[in-house]
Write a protein that holds these residues in place. Structure first.
Motif, mmCIF file in Angstrom:
data_model
loop_
_atom_site.group_PDB
_atom_site.id
_atom_site.type_symbol
_atom_site.label_atom_id
_atom_site.label_comp_id
_atom_site.label_asym_id
_atom_site.label_seq_id
_atom_site.Cartn_x
_atom_site.Cartn_y
_atom_site.Cartn_z
ATOM 1 N N PHE A 81 7.568 -3.872 -11.349
ATOM 2 C CA PHE A 81 7.165 -3.749 -10.073
ATOM 3 C C PHE A 81 7.442 -5.149 -9.390
ATOM 4 N N ARG A 82 7.227 -6.271 -10.164
ATOM 5 C CA ARG A 82 7.790 -7.579 -9.375
ATOM 6 C C ARG A 82 9.004 -7.780 -9.154
ATOM 7 N N GLU A 83 9.919 -7.120 -10.181
ATOM 8 C CA GLU A 83 11.282 -7.438 -9.796
ATOM 9 C C GLU A 83 11.675 -6.643 -8.694
ATOM 10 N N LEU A 84 10.993 -5.356 -8.512
ATOM 11 C CA LEU A 84 11.556 -4.475 -7.507
ATOM 12 C C LEU A 84 11.108 -5.024 -5.890
ATOM 13 N N GLN A 85 9.841 -5.775 -5.980
ATOM 14 C CA GLN A 85 9.329 -6.269 -4.962
ATOM 15 C C GLN A 85 10.361 -7.450 -4.364
ATOM 16 N N ALA A 86 10.747 -8.311 -5.516
ATOM 17 C CA ALA A 86 11.712 -9.339 -5.273
ATOM 18 C C ALA A 86 12.944 -8.594 -4.482
ATOM 19 N N ALA A 87 13.317 -7.434 -4.558
ATOM 20 C CA ALA A 87 14.561 -6.790 -4.199
ATOM 21 C C ALA A 87 14.159 -5.965 -2.826
ATOM 22 N N GLY A 88 12.792 -6.417 -2.437
ATOM 23 C CA GLY A 88 12.711 -5.628 -1.077
ATOM 24 C C GLY A 88 11.663 -4.364 -1.179
ATOM 25 N N TYR A 89 11.391 -3.841 -2.237
ATOM 26 C CA TYR A 89 10.242 -3.090 -2.515
ATOM 27 C C TYR A 89 8.964 -3.188 -1.822
ATOM 28 N N PRO A 90 8.495 -2.070 -0.917
ATOM 29 C CA PRO A 90 7.141 -2.429 -0.457
ATOM 30 C C PRO A 90 6.046 -2.564 -1.331
ATOM 31 N N ALA A 91 5.085 -3.490 -1.149
ATOM 32 C CA ALA A 91 3.917 -3.660 -2.118
ATOM 33 C C ALA A 91 2.964 -2.343 -2.001
ATOM 34 N N HIS A 92 3.203 -1.605 -1.066
ATOM 35 C CA HIS A 92 2.102 -0.503 -0.988
ATOM 36 C C HIS A 92 3.350 0.814 -0.820
ATOM 37 N N ALA A 93 4.181 1.023 -1.404
ATOM 38 C CA ALA A 93 5.068 1.911 -1.807
ATOM 39 C C ALA A 93 4.585 3.320 -1.859
ATOM 40 N N GLU A 94 3.219 3.456 -2.505
ATOM 41 C CA GLU A 94 2.647 4.667 -2.703
ATOM 42 C C GLU A 94 2.315 5.498 -1.379
ATOM 43 N N GLN A 95 1.961 4.527 -0.487
ATOM 44 C CA GLN A 95 1.608 5.052 0.789
ATOM 45 C C GLN A 95 2.706 5.771 1.544
ATOM 46 N N LEU A 96 4.096 5.652 1.388
ATOM 47 C CA LEU A 96 5.095 6.166 2.078
ATOM 48 C C LEU A 96 5.139 7.531 1.707
ATOM 49 N N PRO A 97 5.848 8.586 2.739
ATOM 50 C CA PRO A 97 6.266 9.673 2.444
ATOM 51 C C PRO A 97 7.026 9.699 1.080
ATOM 52 N N VAL A 98 7.252 10.738 0.557
ATOM 53 C CA VAL A 98 7.808 10.842 -0.792
ATOM 54 C C VAL A 98 9.484 10.504 -0.650
ATOM 55 N N ARG A 99 10.038 10.946 0.213
ATOM 56 C CA ARG A 99 11.515 10.768 0.348
ATOM 57 C C ARG A 99 11.728 9.202 0.670
ATOM 58 N N GLU A 100 10.691 8.738 1.591
ATOM 59 C CA GLU A 100 11.198 7.228 1.837
ATOM 60 C C GLU A 100 10.625 6.298 0.506
#
Length: 403
Positions: free
Chosen positions: A46-65
């Motif tokens: 998750f830390r590496e994904l965040q460093a590449a722009g992944y949102p900290a609260h990705a679970e709150q996004l609609p599934v496709r987003e």
């Protein structure tokens, strides 16, 4: 080309070499990940994904987003250690390449199906010949659906810091310390009777050293000095009850809300008085790169000191290879263990152990190609580092039978 051939041959053999995973957060009645996102949101990945722009609260996004955000970050960081491990998890365990929305949806469905398979955890363990797992919480040790329960090495850092506070706040610290001696002895004696091979604790940075006992009758007690006296009590009891003491060192939580690696060149020196005074075995697991050489020097100087796997920020191919060289040059292989996956689901034990076996095969191939080891010696070193060293310390033959 010769080295590549040697590496492939060694890697094939290492896949079947037994492993002890010396540190996990597995919970025996929920070993399997429940969905794709439990695997994808593993802390380190998750830390590496965040460093590449992944949102900290990705679970709150609609599934496709959410899927598109994941794929973008995964693609941008696909060369990092944990992303390589994630790809290997889904490639090897599920036959899926994570490349588009359809593949993520397929991966999610596959994980949901494996989550309810009673024998899934054992199948995953068998893929890389992982024989033993360690947990630090008694309730987590019964492993459902597996041939063996986990090895229990109780974690006592919460107790230690409570004891230190009690002594400092006591109206008679010296009396409280002497009373604590009985408490510690009873606790460790109980662990020994349960069949536990040792105890585990983390330690923050300490401004005190174990080569002296501090006067607890003096006014203005210093917390770190009290801590060091308490560590002496613990080591006395561990020696008496034939337990080893496992120190996890190098992560600091006092500077901000995030745990951070702390390179401290005196960290191991300050504990050396314990290694010299007590005959119980010690195992040192560090999260900071600078201490990789320090723990090897301690194990070289003290027969009862052993070197453990890499923890937290030390879990990288570069630091593994460097410390493997330190260990190979200075220590009998039986003094070192390599694997501490720190995993929270069985799938991540696979990914991280695969990574270490891959790095180990590359390191050993280099040593064989340059003439420092022959092939048989290389495999013997690997067996000791992956299994035998920990198995002897943890007394696995007399532990964790399910009857």
């Amino acid at each position: 080309m010769q080295q590549e051939t040697i590496r492939e041959r060694i890697m094939q053999e290492l896949e079947t070499v037994d492993v002890v995973d010396t540190h996990t957060h597995l919970v025996g009645d929920r070993l399997n990940a429940v969905d794709f996102w439990q695997i994808a949101h593993y802390f380190w990945l998750f830390r590496e994904l965040q460093a590449a722009g992944y949102p900290a609260h990705a679970e709150q996004l609609p599934v496709r987003e959410r899927i598109q955000a994941f794929l973008s970050a995964h693609h941008a960081s696909r060369h990092t250690m944990m992303n390589v491990a994630l790809s290997r998890i889904f490639q090897d365990l599920y036959g899926i390449e994570l490349k588009d929305e359809a593949s993520v949806l397929a991966a999610d469905e596959a994980v949901k199906q494996s989550a309810v398979q009673a024998d899934w955890a054992q199948k995953v363990a068998d893929r890389l010949s992982v024989r033993e797992y360690v947990v630090n919480v008694p309730e987590h040790a019964p492993f459902e659906g597996m041939r063996r329960n986990a090895i229990l090495i109780p974690r006592i850092d919460g107790k230690i810091f409570g004891w230190v506070t009690e002594i400092i706040e006591s109206s008679n610290p010296l009396q409280a310390f002497e009373k604590l001696r009985e408490t510690v002895d009873a606790l460790l004696g109980g662990y020994s009777k349960q069949g536990c091979p040792g105890i585990m604790t983390t330690l923050p940075r300490y401004e005190a050293a174990a080569n002296q006992l501090y006067d607890l009758s003096a006014s203005g007690l210093v917390r770190d000095q009290v801590l060091m006296n308490v560590l002496h009590l613990i080591c006395e009891a561990a020696q008496r009850h034939e337990l080893f003491v496992q120190f996890f060192l190098g992560v600091e939580r006092s500077w901000c809300g995030e745990p951070l690696p702390a390179n401290d060149p005196e960290r191991i020196l300050k504990l050396s008085g314990l290694f010299e005074r007590y005959s119980c075995p010690f195992e040192l697991v560090v999260a900071s790169e600078i201490n990789n050489l320090d723990v090897v020097q301690a194990a070289w100087n003290f027969p009862n000191v052993h070197v453990g796997g890499h923890w937290w920020y030390n879990f990288r191919a570069s630091t593994y290879k460097q410390s493997m060289q330190y260990r190979l040059e200075a220590l009998p292989a039986l003094k070192s263990s390599l694997i501490a996956s720190d995993s929270r689901c069985i799938e991540w034990t696979y990914g991280k152990i695969w990574l270490v076996k891959r790095v180990l095969s590359e390191f050993l191939a280099e040593r064989v190609a340059s003439g420092w080891l022959d092939h048989a010696q290389a495999i013997e070193v690997a067996r000791d580092w992956l299994y035998e060293s920990a198995a002897r310390r943890y007394r696995v033959q007399s532990l964790n039978s399910k009857g």
